[in-house]
Design a protein around this motif. Structure first.
Motif, PDB file in Angstrom:
ATOM      1  N   ALA A 156       0.857  -1.187   0.000  1.00  0.00           N
ATOM      2  CA  ALA A 156       0.000   0.000   0.000  1.00  0.00           C
ATOM      3  C   ALA A 156       0.896   1.241   0.000  1.00  0.00           C
ATOM      4  O   ALA A 156       2.072   1.178   0.343  1.00  0.00           O
ATOM      5  CB  ALA A 156      -0.909  -0.011   1.226  1.00  0.00           C
ATOM      6  N   GLU A 157       0.336   2.368  -0.386  1.00  0.00           N
ATOM      7  CA  GLU A 157       1.119   3.591  -0.563  1.00  0.00           C
ATOM      8  C   GLU A 157       1.895   3.971   0.695  1.00  0.00           C
ATOM      9  O   GLU A 157       3.056   4.357   0.622  1.00  0.00           O
ATOM     10  CB  GLU A 157       0.205   4.752  -0.982  1.00  0.00           C
ATOM     11  N   GLN A 158       1.250   3.869   1.877  1.00  0.00           N
ATOM     12  CA  GLN A 158       1.928   4.301   3.099  1.00  0.00           C
ATOM     13  C   GLN A 158       3.133   3.424   3.416  1.00  0.00           C
ATOM     14  O   GLN A 158       4.126   3.896   3.988  1.00  0.00           O
ATOM     15  CB  GLN A 158       0.947   4.315   4.289  1.00  0.00           C
ATOM     16  N   ASP A 159       3.092   2.151   3.039  1.00  0.00           N
ATOM     17  CA  ASP A 159       4.237   1.270   3.271  1.00  0.00           C
ATOM     18  C   ASP A 159       5.267   1.414   2.161  1.00  0.00           C
ATOM     19  O   ASP A 159       6.475   1.309   2.406  1.00  0.00           O
ATOM     20  CB  ASP A 159       3.771  -0.181   3.354  1.00  0.00           C
ATOM     21  N   ALA A 161       6.176   4.024   0.622  1.00  0.00           N
ATOM     22  CA  ALA A 161       7.021   5.202   0.805  1.00  0.00           C
ATOM     23  C   ALA A 161       8.296   4.861   1.581  1.00  0.00           C
ATOM     24  O   ALA A 161       9.337   5.485   1.387  1.00  0.00           O
ATOM     25  CB  ALA A 161       6.234   6.291   1.529  1.00  0.00           C
ATOM     26  N   ARG A 162       8.231   3.847   2.447  1.00  0.00           N
ATOM     27  CA  ARG A 162       9.392   3.479   3.267  1.00  0.00           C
ATOM     28  C   ARG A 162      10.386   2.628   2.495  1.00  0.00           C
ATOM     29  O   ARG A 162      11.576   2.630   2.814  1.00  0.00           O
ATOM     30  CB  ARG A 162       8.920   2.736   4.519  1.00  0.00           C
TER      31      ARG A 162
END
Length: 246
Positions: A156-159, A161-162
């Motif tokens: 997912a996008e939030q993961d 990014a890392r």
């Protein structure tokens, strides 16, 4: 196989075949794998003069291009009297007397037997479809619910990014899901994780399952950092870790 054709695995044996064939009936492939072994196919390539080499974990690849294997198999097909019909759509298969009638876009074909070997439906742009399952259902065969297998894992996008800054980085890892584990390479991508270890574990993973990834298998990172501190004094953690991980 990067255009080199990963054509067999030397470590496949009759003893471990049921472990390596993922199925509700793991003995299904046993007779075929017993009657025609990796050694038999290797001998076939040697007789044809096709050079090959072994990578890790028993994986065998051509020294040259994968088209050598395709050409060999096409020659075998012609020698056996087989006919290859390309760009031909199968419209339906039905019983006709003691045999079958296969209706195609190039006209009907009558046959005493029909083998449905269409593969899965995972890559539609390469021509894959659910045709094989539809034919099986029509003839009363039970169908196991299909699910993704041998695929990358996307974040997912939030993961994402890392991990996106690590895209293109590969590492040998020990990847575990319960009692199942694979010691192979992991590849960070712009969409998530891929590489042989991930493709293998994807056949077992279910939504909500936890994967454990050891990025430095066989190494005690904490002990190594402690030794570095004793030998070199205080240093930034990222500099110390750079000796062990990219």
């Amino acid at each position: 196989g990067g255009g080199r054709c990963n054509f067999t695995n030397r470590l496949l044996t009759r003893q471990n075949a049921t472990e390596r064939f993922l199925s509700r009936n793991p003995r299904f492939a046993l007779s075929a794998l017993s009657r025609y072994t990796p050694a038999d196919f290797i001998a076939r390539l040697d007789a044809a003069g096709i050079a090959w080499h072994e990578k890790h974990l028993g994986q065998l690849f051509c020294d040259g291009k994968a088209t050598q294997i395709i050409d060999l198999l096409l020659r075998d097909l012609r020698a056996a009297g087989g006919v290859l019909s390309l760009e031909t759509e199968i419209e339906r298969v039905e019983r006709a007397g003691d045999g079958f009638l296969v209706t195609t876009s190039q006209g009907p074909i009558r046959a005493a037997s029909v083998i449905v070997a269409t593969g899965g439906k995972s890559i539609p742009k390469m021509g894959a479809s659910s045709l094989g399952y539809e034919i099986a259902q029509k003839f009363g065969l039970d169908i196991v619910e299909t699910r993704p297998a041998l695929v990358p894992l996307t974040f997912a996008e939030q993961d994402l990014a890392r991990t996106a800054p690590l895209s293109g980085l590969a590492r040998p890892v020990d990847l575990r899901l319960g009692k199942t584990h694979f010691a192979e390479d992991l590849l960070f991508t712009h969409r998530g994780l891929s590489g042989p270890a991930i493709l293998q574990i994807s056949s077992y993973w279910r939504e909500g399952d936890t994967l454990k990834i050891d990025l430095a298998p066989g190494n005690d990172i904490a002990a190594a950092l402690s030794e570095q501190r004793d030998a070199a004094g205080r240093q930034a953690l990222h500099n110390a870790l750079a000796r062990h991980l990219p």
